[in-house]
Design a protein around this motif. Structure first.
Motif, mmCIF file in Angstrom:
data_model
loop_
_atom_site.group_PDB
_atom_site.id
_atom_site.type_symbol
_atom_site.label_atom_id
_atom_site.label_comp_id
_atom_site.label_asym_id
_atom_site.label_seq_id
_atom_site.Cartn_x
_atom_site.Cartn_y
_atom_site.Cartn_z
ATOM 1 N N PHE A 154 34.743 74.882 25.781
ATOM 2 C CA PHE A 154 34.344 73.558 26.244
ATOM 3 C C PHE A 154 35.001 73.330 27.595
ATOM 4 O O PHE A 154 36.225 73.284 27.694
ATOM 5 C CB PHE A 154 34.799 72.505 25.227
ATOM 6 C CG PHE A 154 34.706 71.084 25.707
ATOM 7 C CD1 PHE A 154 33.481 70.529 26.041
ATOM 8 C CD2 PHE A 154 35.845 70.298 25.798
ATOM 9 C CE1 PHE A 154 33.402 69.206 26.472
ATOM 10 C CE2 PHE A 154 35.774 68.985 26.223
ATOM 11 C CZ PHE A 154 34.545 68.436 26.565
ATOM 12 N N THR A 155 34.192 73.250 28.653
ATOM 13 C CA THR A 155 34.734 73.199 30.006
ATOM 14 C C THR A 155 34.993 71.768 30.454
ATOM 15 O O THR A 155 34.285 70.832 30.068
ATOM 16 C CB THR A 155 33.789 73.885 31.003
ATOM 17 O OG1 THR A 155 32.527 73.226 30.988
ATOM 18 C CG2 THR A 155 33.604 75.347 30.640
ATOM 19 N N SER A 156 35.971 71.630 31.327
ATOM 20 C CA SER A 156 36.425 70.308 31.745
ATOM 21 C C SER A 156 35.506 69.651 32.762
ATOM 22 O O SER A 156 35.499 68.429 32.902
ATOM 23 C CB SER A 156 37.829 70.423 32.348
ATOM 24 O OG SER A 156 37.811 71.202 33.540
ATOM 25 N N TRP A 157 34.725 70.449 33.493
ATOM 26 C CA TRP A 157 34.096 69.940 34.708
ATOM 27 C C TRP A 157 32.688 69.399 34.533
ATOM 28 O O TRP A 157 32.121 68.857 35.475
ATOM 29 C CB TRP A 157 34.085 71.029 35.785
ATOM 30 C CG TRP A 157 33.555 72.353 35.350
ATOM 31 C CD1 TRP A 157 32.246 72.744 35.337
ATOM 32 C CD2 TRP A 157 34.307 73.462 34.877
ATOM 33 N NE1 TRP A 157 32.143 74.036 34.872
ATOM 34 C CE2 TRP A 157 33.404 74.511 34.592
ATOM 35 C CE3 TRP A 157 35.683 73.695 34.673
ATOM 36 C CZ2 TRP A 157 33.813 75.750 34.111
ATOM 37 C CZ3 TRP A 157 36.090 74.923 34.184
ATOM 38 C CH2 TRP A 157 35.172 75.933 33.911
ATOM 39 N N ARG A 158 32.091 69.466 33.360
ATOM 40 C CA ARG A 158 30.725 68.970 33.190
ATOM 41 C C ARG A 158 30.777 67.503 32.737
ATOM 42 O O ARG A 158 30.430 67.146 31.610
ATOM 43 C CB ARG A 158 29.953 69.843 32.220
ATOM 44 C CG ARG A 158 29.966 71.302 32.684
ATOM 45 C CD ARG A 158 28.779 72.094 32.303
ATOM 46 N NE ARG A 158 28.949 73.481 32.738
ATOM 47 C CZ ARG A 158 28.683 73.934 33.954
ATOM 48 N NH1 ARG A 158 28.225 73.092 34.875
ATOM 49 N NH2 ARG A 158 28.872 75.207 34.264
ATOM 50 N N THR A 159 31.215 66.645 33.670
ATOM 51 C CA THR A 159 31.433 65.230 33.374
ATOM 52 C C THR A 159 30.292 64.345 33.853
ATOM 53 O O THR A 159 30.363 63.120 33.729
ATOM 54 C CB THR A 159 32.740 64.751 34.026
ATOM 55 O OG1 THR A 159 32.668 64.995 35.440
ATOM 56 C CG2 THR A 159 33.939 65.494 33.443
ATOM 57 N N GLY A 160 29.227 64.927 34.411
ATOM 58 C CA GLY A 160 28.091 64.137 34.885
ATOM 59 C C GLY A 160 28.176 63.720 36.325
ATOM 60 O O GLY A 160 27.359 62.907 36.783
ATOM 61 N N ASP A 161 29.133 64.274 37.076
ATOM 62 C CA ASP A 161 29.263 63.920 38.486
ATOM 63 C C ASP A 161 27.978 64.230 39.240
ATOM 64 O O ASP A 161 27.353 65.291 39.045
ATOM 65 C CB ASP A 161 30.419 64.707 39.126
ATOM 66 C CG ASP A 161 31.775 64.184 38.683
ATOM 67 O OD1 ASP A 161 31.808 63.133 38.021
ATOM 68 O OD2 ASP A 161 32.796 64.839 38.993
ATOM 69 N N GLY A 162 27.578 63.317 40.124
ATOM 70 C CA GLY A 162 26.399 63.538 40.956
ATOM 71 C C GLY A 162 25.093 63.479 40.194
ATOM 72 O O GLY A 162 24.056 63.884 40.719
ATOM 73 N N GLY A 163 25.137 62.992 38.978
ATOM 74 C CA GLY A 163 23.914 62.887 38.190
ATOM 75 C C GLY A 163 23.538 64.142 37.443
ATOM 76 O O GLY A 163 22.472 64.182 36.805
ATOM 77 N N THR A 164 24.353 65.194 37.523
ATOM 78 C CA THR A 164 24.064 66.410 36.757
ATOM 79 C C THR A 164 24.309 66.141 35.275
ATOM 80 O O THR A 164 25.093 65.264 34.908
ATOM 81 C CB THR A 164 24.946 67.575 37.222
ATOM 82 O OG1 THR A 164 26.324 67.200 37.094
ATOM 83 C CG2 THR A 164 24.653 67.924 38.678
ATOM 84 N N PRO A 165 23.657 66.883 34.397
ATOM 85 C CA PRO A 165 23.847 66.639 32.958
ATOM 86 C C PRO A 165 25.311 66.793 32.542
ATOM 87 O O PRO A 165 25.982 67.751 32.932
ATOM 88 C CB PRO A 165 22.966 67.705 32.310
ATOM 89 C CG PRO A 165 21.940 68.028 33.344
ATOM 90 C CD PRO A 165 22.635 67.916 34.655
ATOM 91 N N ALA A 166 25.796 65.844 31.756
ATOM 92 C CA ALA A 166 27.172 65.875 31.256
ATOM 93 C C ALA A 166 27.215 66.569 29.904
ATOM 94 O O ALA A 166 26.264 66.486 29.116
ATOM 95 C CB ALA A 166 27.722 64.466 31.133
ATOM 96 N N TYR A 167 28.327 67.249 29.656
ATOM 97 C CA TYR A 167 28.591 67.822 28.332
ATOM 98 C C TYR A 167 30.002 67.414 27.963
ATOM 99 O O TYR A 167 30.986 67.917 28.524
ATOM 100 C CB TYR A 167 28.445 69.342 28.330
ATOM 101 C CG TYR A 167 28.401 69.934 26.931
ATOM 102 C CD1 TYR A 167 27.195 70.128 26.280
ATOM 103 C CD2 TYR A 167 29.568 70.278 26.259
ATOM 104 C CE1 TYR A 167 27.134 70.667 24.999
ATOM 105 C CE2 TYR A 167 29.525 70.815 24.990
ATOM 106 C CZ TYR A 167 28.310 71.005 24.354
ATOM 107 O OH TYR A 167 28.266 71.524 23.080
ATOM 108 N N LEU A 168 30.111 66.480 26.999
ATOM 109 C CA LEU A 168 31.384 65.889 26.619
ATOM 110 C C LEU A 168 31.715 66.258 25.177
ATOM 111 O O LEU A 168 30.932 66.911 24.483
ATOM 112 C CB LEU A 168 31.325 64.372 26.797
ATOM 113 C CG LEU A 168 30.919 63.889 28.200
ATOM 114 C CD1 LEU A 168 30.778 62.372 28.231
ATOM 115 C CD2 LEU A 168 31.918 64.359 29.246
ATOM 116 N N ALA A 169 32.890 65.849 24.733
ATOM 117 C CA ALA A 169 33.330 66.199 23.375
ATOM 118 C C ALA A 169 32.361 65.693 22.325
ATOM 119 O O ALA A 169 32.205 66.303 21.263
ATOM 120 C CB ALA A 169 34.731 65.649 23.126
ATOM 121 N N SER A 170 31.677 64.596 22.622
ATOM 122 C CA SER A 170 30.695 64.053 21.676
ATOM 123 C C SER A 170 29.455 64.932 21.563
ATOM 124 O O SER A 170 28.685 64.793 20.606
ATOM 125 C CB SER A 170 30.293 62.636 22.095
ATOM 126 O OG SER A 170 29.799 62.633 23.429
#
Length: 866
Positions: free
Chosen positions: A171-187
């Motif tokens: 699970f990578t830290s950097w996919r937080t949705g910055d710039g409107g890219t799809p986010a992948y969070l713990a949920s």
């Protein structure tokens, strides 16, 4: 990222020998030489050059050549030559060092052997939870590690969610949705279908401690907050970010184990600061003192305790002695230290394991230590024989990035098997040099580690992402074609000619074929065909994807069509665009199913995923693929119906009794010159009875190399092949076996003997080492076997002591042995007689500390059995 480069150069032998034993072997001391003043005491850490003198165990020694760490008198053909006795000889024969001169042992261990032949032995561990320790995991004799917290009584890990094999997701830290890219969070993590989650990444700071920039409000790990009710913070913990979310969901799914992964491609040799810029200090490469290892280990303990993790995962890319390996940003520091990186890594892992064990004993909760390890035979050639395996719960094999645009050879990202057609290997002459065996596939890598541990401690890595080239020439729909960047002056750093070899850098797929991209130092995209699997499924369906503009990719129209392909031999999955001649490879349904089936059939521990955000799901309303859990679901379905994984190192029963025998390796050439692999192998007998000449030492080793293994010191070796021929479609067997015959002189009690072995392709360690004396076969403590008793070997006549065919009797002497028993602390002049190992011996000249063994030039003459 894993590089598969290699350069074949002439083999150069390493000069430095190492050994670590405390009792000298037999050494000649001239009888007429009187004792003199002792030179400065030998020190293990000191470097000695030819002509230097040092004293050890009552004698002066002179170095014949450069040496460090070799104990004087322990190597028959070693660097140290005896000068003669020094200091004052104790005329009474008593031992001021505290060794019991009478042969009685107040500790309860009989150092002379049991003359009745009834040595009851001692358990390899007195830990009440020894029954749960995995076979081969290092025995901790200082604390009672709570193994049963994680392992069952067969030594198998207790897995959640109905799984019989591991499903490990990074699970990578950097996919937080910055710039409107799809986010992948713990949920978004499929918590009900995984066994482990590795948070990527923490790093090593300039203070040698693990860090996640906790002091920063922008720290993804502990500073950020995320939109949506499902991402609400857990108010019971004092930190925010991903760590807060992992803590919250872990409470709901307590069986899923979470580990923090340290390092990674970008943060092995430096780290990313709070502002996102790389800091060229800290990192694994700078850890080279015990104080720094201790600081790292203490911070590992603090990390798991403070944030509720179940362990630490180390992603060090790479502690290899090969030049230009790993991140190009690290070449300057890594190449300058490449001769010591593996030694440092060994000590770091040992120190960390011991610190986690101590903390686990205190907390009553077991803490795991795992690694991500390379799969490429080129990288592994510079990593000796992977001596860290006893410290690891398991290894995650990075069996991806096997091909990429660092060169122009087009191949699959993560092939499961070799097909004998790999263009990169063929161009390097690998098939011709190594009996047709190709080493850029998951099967070869899994068998490499199988030579050191049981199958259940090996997890196969799978890529939920792609790599790819454009304008590919030749091959079958691009597979095994070539694609060189037209302008070789514009190769990204660390690719093509900048590697120091003759290969060209590849023409990486870009634009819509490269939405998950790296950037160069100027911030420009590096074309490499990097995409999540869900993006490739959209391209396969002729869709650009609504997210394209957020990634800075073209929004359409598409050029050409993307044809899905699957190779039935290598199990490579890829997409081919015939119009742009683009080849893009990653694992989707067919490759994942093939690898899951392979894991089940081979008894392996499971699959490791890089990275979870690449998995796919279908939005029925839009018909567009996006982030999901379809591939994880496939793994879960397969593994929840599987049998338990392989929990034993050996396929034959382990003897109930073990000799305290250690095995160590030294004198490796640096990786690029390590042809053939030709180390010194030292067997150290820590029992109190000599292993006699004629005894046999047997062991297993990986089928990743040929069964034709050489021995160079006259011990004699015989092998039985577990695999022959090429490895097209997979290696046939797990292990070769070999037998050595202990030469004249045996292996003295408390001493060692060594030989040099030679093999060609890399293998990890040797395993299942056993010693056979007469009709009895013993396990060895080297393997850390489960549930054995450690005994002195029975040498003859049903008793400990003696020699094969001799009169029964222990080292105190049997019938007719009238001379006093030999004692390590006693000094003997020429003509003195002693009894040892059921024989009578006479001293040729003054000696002390040298156990009587048969030798034409040693201080003791064998007068025969008594």
């Amino acid at each position: 990222m894993q590089r598969s480069r290699r350069s074949v150069r002439r083999w150069l032998a390493a000069a430095a020998a190492t050994a670590a034993v405390a009792v000298p072997l037999t050494v000649p001391v001239p009888a007429a030489l009187a004792a003199e003043a002792c030179a400065p005491a030998w020190a293990a850490s000191s470097v000695y050059t030819g002509g230097a003198t040092a004293s050890y165990a009552g004698s002066n020694y002179k170095a014949s050549w450069w040496t460090q760490g070799e104990v004087p008198g322990t190597q028959q053909w070693g660097a140290w030559k005896v000068v003669g006795p020094c200091g004052t000889v104790d005329p009474t024969g008593t031992d001021p060092t505290g060794t019991d001169p009478t042969g009685t042992d107040p500790t309860g261990t009989d150092p002379t052997g049991d003359p009745t032949g009834g040595d009851p032995g001692t358990p390899i561990s007195t830990n009440p939870q020894e029954k749960c320790r995995p076979d081969g995991l290092a025995v901790n004799k200082t604390v009672d590690v709570p193994y049963c917290d994680v392992y069952d009584e067969a030594g198998r890990e207790k897995l959640p969610n109905g799984l019989d094999r591991r499903v490990i997701g990074y699970f990578t830290s950097w996919r937080t949705g910055d710039g409107g890219t799809p986010a992948y969070l713990a949920s978004d993590i499929p918590w009900t279908k995984l066994s482990h989650i590795n948070y990527a990444f923490a790093h090593v700071g300039p203070d040698s401690k693990i860090s996640v920039n906790a002091e920063s409000a922008t720290s993804e790990a502990m500073g950020l907050t995320f939109a949506g009710a499902e991402n609400a913070l857990d108010p019971t913990v004092p930190y925010k970010g991903h760590f807060n979310q992992l803590t919250k969901f872990k409470k709901q799914h307590p069986g899923v184990r979470t580990l923090v992964s340290v390092g990674g491609w970008a943060e092995t040799g430096g780290y990313l600061g709070a502002d996102g810029n790389r800091v060229a200090s800290g990192g694994f490469y700078t850890l080279d003192t015990q104080a720094e290892y201790d600081a790292f280990a203490a911070s590992a303990v603090a990390m798991v305790r403070t944030y509720g993790f179940d362990g630490i995962d180390i992603d060090y890319e790479y502690p290899t002695s090969n030049v230009k390996a790993g991140n190009p940003d690290d070449f300057a520091i890594a190449d300058a230290r490449r001769g010591q990186l593996w030694k440092n890594y060994e000590q770091l892992m040992k120190t960390t394991r011991e610190a986690l064990d101590k903390a686990a004993a205190q907390d009553g909760e077991y803490y795991m230590l795992t690694i991500a390890a390379p799969a490429s035979g080129w990288l592994l050639r510079g990593m000796e024989v992977f001596q860290i395996m006893p410290y690891l719960d398991y290894v995650n094999v990075m069996s991806y990035d096997l091909h990429g645009t660092w060169n122009d050879f087009v191949g699959g990202n993560g092939a499961l098997f070799d097909d004998g057609k790999d263009g990169e290997l063929a161009a390097a002459g690998v098939y011709g040099a190594y009996d047709g065996i190709g080493y850029l596939n998951a099967d070869w890598a899994a068998h490499y580690f199988r030579g050191a541990v049981q199958a259940g401690r090996i997890n196969i890595g799978v890529p939920f992402y792609t790599r790819g080239w454009t304008n590919v020439q030749g091959g079958t729909n691009g597979l095994w074609g070539k694609a060189a960047l037209p302008d070789q002056t514009k190769c990204p750093p660390g690719t093509g000619p900048s590697l120091g070899g003759t290969s060209k850098c590849g023409n990486g797929a870009g634009g819509i074929d490269n939405v998950w991209y790296d950037v160069d130092k100027a911030g420009a995209k590096i074309p490499a065909g990097g995409n999540p699997i869900w993006h490739m499924l959209n391209l396969q369906n002729g869709k650009v994807g609504s997210y394209a503009s957020a990634y800075g990719a073209p929004t359409g129209p598409l050029t050409g069509t993307y044809q899905h392909n699957f190779d039935p031999v290598t199990k490579t999955e890829w997409w081919w665009n015939a119009q742009t001649k683009s080849f893009i490879s990653g694992d989707s349904d067919q490759a994942i199913q093939a690898k899951a089936d392979y894991v089940v059939a081979g008894g392996y521990g499971g699959l490791m995923i890089w990275e979870l955000a690449g998995d796919y799901g279908l939005d029925a309303a839009s018909g567009e693929y996006g982030m999901g859990d379809s591939l994880v679901t496939r793994m879960h379905s397969t593994f929840s119906a599987a049998a338990p994984y392989g929990a034993a190192k050996s396929k034959t029963a382990t003897p109930a009794e073990a000799i305290d025998l250690g095995v160590s390796f030294s004198e490796f050439a640096l990786g690029d010159n390590n042809y053939p692999i030709n180390p010194r192998v030292t067997f150290t007998n820590r029992s109190s009875v000599a292993i006699p000449a004629g005894a046999t030492i047997s062991f297993d080793f990986a089928t990743t190399t040929s069964a034709t293994i050489g021995e160079q010191n006259g011990w004699g070796i015989t092998t039985v092949a577990g695999h022959t021929g090429n490895n097209v479609g997979g290696l046939e067997g797990d292990l070769h076996s070999a037998t050595l015959k202990v030469p004249s002189g045996g292996i003295p009690a408390g001493g060692s003997a060594s030989t040099k072995l030679s093999w060609r392709l890399p293998m990890a360690q040797i395993s299942n080492v056993r010693v056979t004396i007469g009709a009895t076969t013993y396990a060895t403590t080297y393997d850390h076997p489960r549930g054995v008793k450690v005994v002195n070997p029975v040498v003859s006549g049903g008793t400990t002591g003696g020699t094969p065919g001799g009169t029964p009797g222990g080292s105190t002497g049997g019938a007719g042995c009238t001379a006093a028993a030999w004692l390590a602390g006693t000094a003997y002049n020429g003509g003195a007689q002693v009894t040892h190992a059921g024989h009578r011996w006479s001293a040729r000249y003054w000696t002390q500390g040298n156990a009587p063994v048969v030798s034409d030039w040693g201080p003791w003459k064998d007068e025969g059995a008594c």
